[in-house]
Write an enzyme that holds these catalytic residues in place. Structure first.
Site, PDB file in Angstrom:
ATOM      1  N   ARG A 158       5.234   4.958   8.816  1.00 34.68           N
ATOM      2  CA  ARG A 158       6.528   5.231   8.196  1.00 34.68           C
ATOM      3  C   ARG A 158       6.456   6.241   7.040  1.00 34.68           C
ATOM      4  O   ARG A 158       7.278   7.147   6.948  1.00 34.68           O
ATOM      5  CB  ARG A 158       7.089   3.912   7.641  1.00 34.68           C
ATOM      6  N   CYS A 217      28.745  -1.463  23.489  1.00 32.52           N
ATOM      7  CA  CYS A 217      29.618  -2.622  23.708  1.00 32.52           C
ATOM      8  C   CYS A 217      28.970  -3.920  23.251  1.00 32.52           C
ATOM      9  O   CYS A 217      28.628  -4.783  24.062  1.00 32.52           O
ATOM     10  CB  CYS A 217      30.020  -2.692  25.165  1.00 32.52           C
TER      11      CYS A 217
HETATM   12  C1  LIG Z   1       2.503   0.063  12.924  1.00 34.97           C
HETATM   13  C2  LIG Z   1       1.119   0.092  12.438  1.00 34.97           C
HETATM   14  C3  LIG Z   1       0.765   0.878  11.336  1.00 34.97           C
HETATM   15  C4  LIG Z   1       1.761   1.692  10.561  1.00 34.97           C
HETATM   16  O1  LIG Z   1       2.712   0.904   9.923  1.00 34.97           O
HETATM   17  P1  LIG Z   1       3.720   1.576   8.883  1.00 34.97           P
HETATM   18  O2  LIG Z   1       4.444   0.432   8.303  1.00 34.97           O
HETATM   19  O3  LIG Z   1       4.608   2.457   9.688  1.00 34.97           O
HETATM   20  O4  LIG Z   1       2.917   2.322   7.901  1.00 34.97           O
HETATM   21  C5  LIG Z   1      -0.560   0.911  10.958  1.00 34.97           C
HETATM   22  N1  LIG Z   1      -1.502   0.187  11.618  1.00 34.97           N
HETATM   23  C6  LIG Z   1      -1.199  -0.584  12.676  1.00 34.97           C
HETATM   24  C7  LIG Z   1      -2.267  -1.344  13.349  1.00 34.97           C
HETATM   25  C8  LIG Z   1       0.121  -0.674  13.116  1.00 34.97           C
HETATM   26  O5  LIG Z   1       0.423  -1.445  14.157  1.00 34.97           O
END
Ligand SMILES: *Cc1c(COP(=O)(O)O)cnc(C)c1O
Length: 424
Positions: free
Chosen positions: A274, A343
């Site tokens: 993120r 919907c």
């Molecule tokens: C989704 C995920 C991340 C990244 O998570 P963010 O909250 O988007 O930073 C990192 N490591 C693993 C193993 C994940 O599943």
């Protein structure tokens, strides 16, 4: 026409939201290259410690062109599935730049990574055994659950006693037995405690826990602390950013003192998803219907939850900007509920939000939509997924994914093609 410019400085470069919609259609995901590169550089410089690497968790946004930019910034990538490995490879990531963090994966999926020399992280002792049978004598990583979790919603907390992820620390002896049994080398251990923490303290506690587990294994090549770095999402209300400097300082201090006692020098890794992509993306949509029904004023848009799922799935807040044709409207505000065109009555982007008075044809910008936006979109109600446009650092817009067309909805029903492929 009066144009209201985004509070995100120069977000749309040389083009306006209206021109973007006129050119590429609505709804539309728009990304800004400069912001993406800034976030990548900020993460890459999180600590000065030389044995440090950032892996981008590509599930947050796997647009091919964005992945190429992330790679250019010297960042490696995490994959969660053969599909993500496939797309990362197409974006130019080499096998040694991809880390496959599987969760309950099949033998075929594990083999897909093994055959391509991509390092696999297993999520349980039974998956470690499966790996051992497929690739005896090979190298593997194990994901641990450090017993702490964090996140913006219970659905995204991935560490602690109540999640399906990782191996509990009391199973270290069992892990060692299986490693010996299949002559496997444990090259690293990893964790991911959850998504969207704003307090560095919880992440650092997770780091300490994982280092305690790491101390029970000799000669690890790497220790990977996972992602979860938060984006504030409420900039209009003046929310504070995650304090990256505080986090970096805390991390640096812990790593430096731990390494002194470990005996060899592992590489330390983090896995932001993120944090790298949320702020570089805005979802544009159009107002198509306005009504007052009982006590509520509804702003009806083409931003259904098939396009952006987060508000419905997690109750997430996204700031909204209005790009109004009539600037007068900005003087007055009113409380409205912004909804989509799906919907279902839960199809709400923003409930009881104070926004400038709108009229049909106005364009909305849903802020910070670059992470878990397009990649979680669907064809629900047989709606088409939108196009994606990148605003280059030069200010020029470039189409980086076409809008779906009606024929795309029929494609997978052409079963004959599918059968032929699997017979090959
Ligand atoms: C989704 C995920 C991340 C990244 O998570 P963010 O909250 O988007 O930073 C990192 N490591 C693993 C193993 C994940 O599943």
């Amino acid at each position: 026409m009066n144009t209201y410019y985004s509070t995100k400085t120069n977000f749309y470069g040389s083009i306006t939201p209206q021109e973007l919609i006129d050119t590429y259609g609505s709804p539309l995901y728009v990304y800004n290259e400069t912001i993406l590169r800034e976030r990548c550089r900020e993460m890459a410089q999180l600590i000065k410690y030389p044995y440090f690497k950032v892996n981008y968790s590509s599930k947050a946004n796997s647009n091919l062109e964005l992945l190429k930019i992330v790679r250019e910034e010297g960042i490696d990538a995490d994959a969660m599935s053969p599909g993500e490995i496939h797309v990362l490879t197409a974006a130019g990531f080499k096998p040694n730049q991809i880390f496959y963090i599987g969760n309950n994966v099949s033998s075929e999926e594990m083999r897909y990574a093994i055959e391509r020399d991509i390092l696999v992280s297993v999520d349980s002792v039974s998956q470690l055994r499966k790996f051992g049978m497929l690739n005896p004598g090979g190298e593997v990583a194990v994901r641990f659950n450090p017993g702490v979790g964090a996140g913006h919603h219970e659905k995204v907390v991935t560490g602690g006693a109540n999640t399906k992820f990782g191996v509990a620390p009391d199973l270290v002896a069992e892990v060692k037995t299986v490693l010996r049994e299949y002559k496997l080398t444990l090259s690293g251990i990893n964790q991911h405690i959850g998504s969207l923490f704003m307090d560095p303290g919880v992440y650092l506690t997770g780091v300490e826990r994982l280092l305690e587990i790491a101390a029970q294994f000799e000669g690890l090549d790497f220790i990977d602390f996972g992602g979860g770095f938060g984006t504030s999402y409420r900039n209009q209300a003046g929310a504070k950013r995650l304090d990256i400097a505080e986090l970096g300082a805390g991390l640096e201090e812990r790593l430096t003192s731990w390494t002194g006692s470990y005996g060899s020098q592992p590489l330390f890794k983090v896995e932001p998803g993120r944090y790298l992509v949320a702020e570089c993306g805005v979802l544009l949509g159009t107002v198509h219907g306005i009504k007052k029904s009982y006590a509520t004023k509804y702003i009806g848009t083409d931003l259904g939850f098939n396009v952006l799922t987060r508000p419905v799935l997690y109750g997430s807040h996204h700031d909204i900007e209005v790009y109004h044709k009539n600037l007068e409207g900005f003087i007055k505000k009113e409380v409205v509920t912004v909804v989509g065109n799906i919907c279902e009555s839960g199809d709400i982007i923003a409930k009881d939000r104070e926004l400038p008075i709108m009229e049909e044809g106005d364009i909305l910008g849903v802020m910070d939509a670059g992470a878990y936006g397009y990649c979680m979109s669907s064809n629900y109600n047989n709606r088409l997924r939108p196009a994606e446009v990148l605003i280059k650092t030069s200010g020029e817009p470039v189409l980086i994914r076409r809008r779906e067309i009606l024929e795309d909805l029929i494609g997978t029903f052409l079963v004959k093609v599918e059968v032929n492929k699997s017979e090959k």
